[in-house]
Write an enzyme that holds these catalytic residues in place. Structure first.
Site, PDB file in Angstrom:
ATOM      1  N   SER A  65      -6.609   6.496   3.161  1.00 43.09           N
ATOM      2  CA  SER A  65      -7.426   5.391   3.646  1.00 43.09           C
ATOM      3  C   SER A  65      -6.847   4.848   4.945  1.00 43.09           C
ATOM      4  CB  SER A  65      -7.447   4.267   2.603  1.00 43.09           C
ATOM      5  OG  SER A  65      -8.026   3.077   3.096  1.00 43.09           O
ATOM      6  N   TYR A  97      -4.292  -1.706  -4.062  1.00 40.63           N
ATOM      7  CA  TYR A  97      -5.025  -0.577  -3.475  1.00 40.63           C
ATOM      8  C   TYR A  97      -4.340  -0.062  -2.218  1.00 40.63           C
ATOM      9  CZ  TYR A  97      -8.676   2.122  -1.186  1.00 40.63           C
ATOM     10  OH  TYR A  97      -9.368   3.128  -0.555  1.00 40.63           O
TER      11      TYR A  97
END
Length: 259
Positions: free
Chosen positions: A139, A152
Site C-alpha cells: 500500500s 493497517y
C-alpha cells in the site's frame, strides 16, 4: 503441463478485477476468498468466456489452519503454482483505543500472517523449479505511518519490508518477489468516514480497473516495488526529505476529517 496463478482476495475489489484481466490473457487461475458463491459465479464466467481452467477455494485466510489446508488441497491436486498474488487483506479507520481488539488481531493474521504462511508454503516448489514470482499487495501506507490506520499501515509496512528482503535473499534462484503499492482505490475498502478525510479530498480513489491493470503488468513482467500513480510516488517519498515529527503531523492532518 498447465501452470496456475494463485490469487487471494479474488471475489471483490482489486482481486476480482485482476482475475478478469488475467483470464483475458489466458492465464489459468486458482482463486481464493471467503465467499464460495461469488467464487463459483466468477469461475463460471471466466471459464466460459476465456476457456481457461479455474479452481476455487473458499477459505478464511485469517486462520492459519485454513491457509495450511489450502496449500494441502492445492498440492493434493498437483497444481503447479508459478505465480502467487497475496492480495487478500482489509483495513479499518478510526482511533486505535476506540476500536475492538478482535478486528485488529484478525487484520494482523490476514495482512501479515497469511502472506508469510502462503509464501513459506509455496516458495520451496518455486525454488525447485527455478522459476516463480510472488507479488505481495502492499500500500501507499507501507511508506507512511498513518494515524487512525495504525494497525493497517503497520501491517502494510511489514509486507513491503518482507517483500524487499525476501527478494534480496532469492537473488539468482529464478524466483522473484515484488511489492505492489496502490494508493486509495475505488473499492469496498473505502468507507464513508474515509471519504470525509483530508487525504481523500486531495487524493481521490483511483479506478479499480486501472489499478488492477497496472498490477497485472507488474505480476507478469515487473519486479521490485511498484507504486501506482505519480502523486502516490511523490507522497511515498516525502518522508525521505522531511523530519519524522513533521511527517507525522502532516499525516495526522491528512487522516483527520475535513472541517
Amino acid at each position: 503441463m498447465n501452470e496456475f496463478i494463485l490469487l487471494t482476495g479474488a471475489s471483490s475489489g482489486i482481486g476480482l478485477s485482476m482475475a478478469r484481466l488475467l483470464a483475458a490473457q489466458k492465464q489459468n487461475l486458482i482463486l481464493v476468498a471467503r465467499r464460495l458463491d461469488r467464487l463459483e459465479t466468477l469461475k463460471a464466467e471466466l471459464a466460459d468466456k476465456h476457456g481457461i481452467t479455474v479452481y476455487t477455494f473458499a477459505k478464511d485466510l485469517s486462520s492459519t489452519d485454513e491457509v495450511v489446508a489450502l496449500h494441502h488441497e492445492i498440492s493434493a491436486l498437483g497444481l503447479p503454482v508459478t505465480r502467487l498474488v497475496n492480495n487478500a487483506g482489509f483495513g479499518t479507520y478510526g482511533p486505535f483505543d476506540e476500536g475492538a481488539l478482535e478486528p485488529d488481531l484478525r487484520m494482523i493474521n490476514l495482512n501479515v500472517g497469511a502472506v508469510v504462511t502462503l509464501t513459506k508454503l509455496f516458495l520451496p516448489d518455486m525454488k525447485r523449479r527455478g522459476s516463480g514470482h510472488i507479488m505481495n499487495v502492499a500500500s501507499l501506507l507501507s511508506f507512511l505511518p498513518f494515524p487512525y490506520y495504525s494497525v493497517y499501515s503497520a501491517t502494510k509496512a511489514f509486507v513491503l519490508s518482507f517483500s524487499e528482503t525476501l527478494e534480496a535473499e532469492l537473488a539468482g534462484s529464478g524466483v522473484t518477489v515484488s511489492a505492489f503499492c496502490p494508493g486509495p482505490v475505488d473499492t469496498g475498502f473505502t468507507t464513508d468516514a474515509m471519504l470525509k478525510t483530508n487525504a481523500y479530498a486531495t487524493n481521490k480513489p483511483a479506478d479499480v480497473q486501472w489499478v488492477a491493470a497496472v498490477g497485472v503488468r507488474h505480476l507478469l513482467s515487473g519486479k521490485g516495488v511498484k507504486i501506482v500513480g505519480r502523486l502516490n510516488w511523490l507522497l511515498a517519498n516525502t518522508p525521505r526529505f522531511s523530519p519524522r515529527w513533521l511527517t507525522m503531523r502532516i499525516n495526522k492532518f491528512l487522516a483527520s476529517p475535513k472541517r
